[in-house]
Design a protein around this motif. Structure first.
Motif, short mmCIF file in Angstrom:
data_model
loop_
_atom_site.label_atom_id
_atom_site.label_comp_id
_atom_site.label_asym_id
_atom_site.label_seq_id
_atom_site.Cartn_x
_atom_site.Cartn_y
_atom_site.Cartn_z
N VAL A 1 0.61 -1.37 0.35
CA VAL A 1 -0.08 -0.02 0.66
C VAL A 1 0.80 0.97 -0.34
N GLY A 2 1.68 1.11 -0.46
CA GLY A 2 2.80 2.64 -0.12
C GLY A 2 3.58 3.19 0.65
N LEU A 3 3.16 1.97 1.86
CA LEU A 3 3.70 3.94 3.08
C LEU A 3 5.69 2.79 3.08
N PRO A 4 6.56 4.02 3.39
CA PRO A 4 7.89 4.17 3.64
C PRO A 4 8.02 3.81 4.99
N ALA B 1 -16.18 5.40 -10.24
CA ALA B 1 -17.49 4.11 -10.65
C ALA B 1 -17.11 3.49 -11.49
N ASP B 2 -17.43 2.80 -12.18
CA ASP B 2 -18.23 1.75 -13.22
C ASP B 2 -19.77 1.66 -13.31
N GLY C 1 -8.18 -8.11 -9.47
CA GLY C 1 -9.62 -8.46 -10.03
C GLY C 1 -10.80 -8.78 -9.14
N MET C 2 -10.87 -7.90 -7.53
CA MET C 2 -11.77 -7.95 -6.74
C MET C 2 -12.91 -7.60 -6.70
N GLY C 3 -14.53 -7.57 -6.41
CA GLY C 3 -15.50 -6.61 -6.89
C GLY C 3 -14.99 -5.37 -5.72
N THR C 4 -15.88 -4.11 -6.24
CA THR C 4 -15.93 -3.06 -4.77
C THR C 4 -17.09 -2.32 -4.66
N ILE C 5 -17.01 -2.09 -3.69
CA ILE C 5 -18.44 -1.35 -2.95
C ILE C 5 -18.20 -0.48 -2.35
N MET C 6 -18.15 1.15 -3.31
CA MET C 6 -17.43 2.29 -2.40
C MET C 6 -18.77 3.15 -2.20
N ILE C 7 -18.40 3.77 -0.68
CA ILE C 7 -19.89 3.94 -0.46
C ILE C 7 -19.53 5.82 -0.53
N THR C 8 -20.36 6.76 -0.19
CA THR C 8 -19.82 7.61 -0.48
C THR C 8 -20.58 9.02 -1.21
N HIS C 9 -20.02 10.04 -0.73
CA HIS C 9 -21.55 11.28 -0.59
C HIS C 9 -21.13 12.24 -1.47
N ASP C 10 -19.84 11.56 -2.28
CA ASP C 10 -18.62 13.11 -3.15
C ASP C 10 -19.13 12.54 -4.42
N LEU C 11 -19.51 13.19 -5.02
CA LEU C 11 -19.94 12.90 -6.99
C LEU C 11 -18.19 12.69 -8.04
N GLY C 12 -17.79 13.74 -7.28
CA GLY C 12 -16.60 13.53 -7.65
C GLY C 12 -15.71 12.39 -7.43
N VAL C 13 -15.30 11.61 -6.21
CA VAL C 13 -15.06 9.96 -5.86
C VAL C 13 -16.10 9.18 -6.92
N VAL C 14 -17.18 9.74 -7.47
CA VAL C 14 -17.36 8.67 -7.98
C VAL C 14 -17.75 8.37 -9.72
N ALA C 15 -17.23 10.12 -9.88
CA ALA C 15 -16.90 10.03 -11.77
C ALA C 15 -15.42 9.61 -11.81
N ASP C 16 -14.93 9.08 -10.60
CA ASP C 16 -13.39 9.20 -10.61
C ASP C 16 -12.75 7.33 -10.70
N LEU D 1 -7.02 6.77 -3.94
CA LEU D 1 -8.45 6.45 -4.30
C LEU D 1 -7.48 5.63 -5.52
N ASN D 2 -6.50 6.47 -6.11
CA ASN D 2 -5.24 5.41 -6.68
C ASN D 2 -5.57 4.19 -5.85
N LEU D 3 -4.32 3.93 -5.24
CA LEU D 3 -4.38 3.00 -4.26
C LEU D 3 -5.38 2.00 -4.53
N ILE D 4 -7.13 2.05 -3.86
CA ILE D 4 -7.81 1.33 -4.36
C ILE D 4 -7.78 0.38 -5.44
N ARG D 5 -8.07 1.52 -6.86
CA ARG D 5 -8.18 1.37 -7.73
C ARG D 5 -7.33 0.31 -8.30
#
Length: 330
Positions: free
Chosen positions: A141-144, A224-225, A207-222, A196-200
């Motif tokens: 996950v990129g921790l130094p 979501a399928d 290849g896992m499925g992901t359910i992301m809960i958010t109120h931020d439409l910027g996150v959704v646009a970035d 977000l880039n890390l999760i994506r």
């Protein structure tokens, strides 16, 4: 391209909290395929996190009663009214990133111990192998300097680092499904983009499925399928991300889209949705959005059924498709 067969499907979940007059979540149906990111979006209090907790089997039995709902995961069906989600599924094949990492991590244990405990619980490996897996995940996950961080406590990490630790813990057992509940809350925009880039990237690699809960439409646009828009415990609109953004059909979805600040063009006052999400004790009958809706009419006192308005695009509104209604009104 995501596999189109559902990895997880939830059918008609309804649950009520003790002492409350109506269901907090009612007839909620969702599905997500392997390799797909489904974003569940809506204001606070709409039932997003409660739905996720029900999927994980984490709702306190004495506080919440499930009245209906069938969850099918990886071909295995569970009647949520009587079947408890097996504990070996949680943290193993289904993992969850919780909203606030500081309260989700145990402050008195080193982060390496906490990740290793989850690995041992689900794989039965030795303590040494679990520690090696913890080290591998912190590096993933990129921790130094993960060798040093392994033996540190949660309070010694920044907010973004703690969230990375939560992601490492969630993915340590190679889950088939990841549920991320507001994974970027309270993080600055730079760290939010990194998370977000890390999760994506991890989702694409595994290849896992992901359910992301958010109120931020910027996150959704970035990321979501597909998108499910939730209001008052109901799914009011769902469909492919591009279709929801380009052709929103529910008045609530339209209001959410209109309230997003614009970075270009002339300065103008932000659009808002009048009112607030009603409390569970004051939830209106029929369409739960009708007390805030500009199109509300007498027919809205009865609950609208889900209607197909496009390929895989459904909406629960008496006036959908809206273009047809506006044409008649004009």
């Amino acid at each position: 391209m995501p596999d189109q067969s559902p990895l997880l499907s939830l059918s008609k979940l309804s649950l009520r909290f003790k002492g409350q007059p109506v269901c907090a979540v009612e007839d909620v149906s969702l599905s997500v395929a392997a390799g797909e990111i489904l974003c569940v979006v809506g204001e606070s209090g709409c039932g997003k996190s409660v739905t996720a907790m029900a999927l994980m089997g984490l709702l306190p039995p004495g506080a919440a009663e499930i009245h209906g709902g069938v969850m099918t995961f990886d071909g295995q069906a569970f009647d949520l009214t009587k079947d408890r989600v097996p504990s070996d599924l949680r943290g193993g094949r289904i993992a969850m990133i919780f909203q606030e990492p500081m309260t989700s991590l145990n402050p008195v244990f080193r982060v390496g111990e906490q990740i290793a405990e989850s690995v041992q619980r689900h794989s039965g490996c030795s303590r040494g192998d679990a520690r090696l897996r913890s080290l591998e995940m912190l590096r993933c996950v990129g921790l130094p300097s993960p060798e040093r961080l392994l033996d540190q406590y949660p309070h010694q990490f920044s907010g973004g680092q703690r969230q990375r630790v939560m992601i490492a813990m969630a993915l340590a057992n190679d889950p088939r499904l990841l549920i991320a509940d507001e994974p970027t809350t309270a993080l600055d925009v730079t760290i939010q983009a990194q998370i977000l880039n890390l999760i994506r990237d991890l989702q694409r690699d595994t290849g896992m499925g992901t359910i992301m809960i958010t109120h931020d439409l910027g996150v959704v646009a970035d990321v979501a399928d597909t998108v499910a828009v939730m209001y008052g415990g109901h799914i009011v609109e769902s469909g492919p991300m591009t279709e929801i953004f380009e052709n929103p059909q529910h008045p609530y979805t339209i209001g959410l889209m209109a309230s997003v600040p614009r970075l270009s063009g002339p300065r103008q006052r932000l659009t808002t949705i009048n009112g607030t999400v009603p409390s569970i004790r004051q939830m209106p009958s029929g369409c739960r959005f009708r007390t805030r809706c500009a199109f509300a009419a007498e027919t809205c006192s009865t609950r609208p059924a889900q209607a197909e308005v496009g390929p895989d695009h459904s909406v629960a509104c008496h006036f959908a498709p809206l273009e047809q209604m506006l044409k008649v009104a004009g």
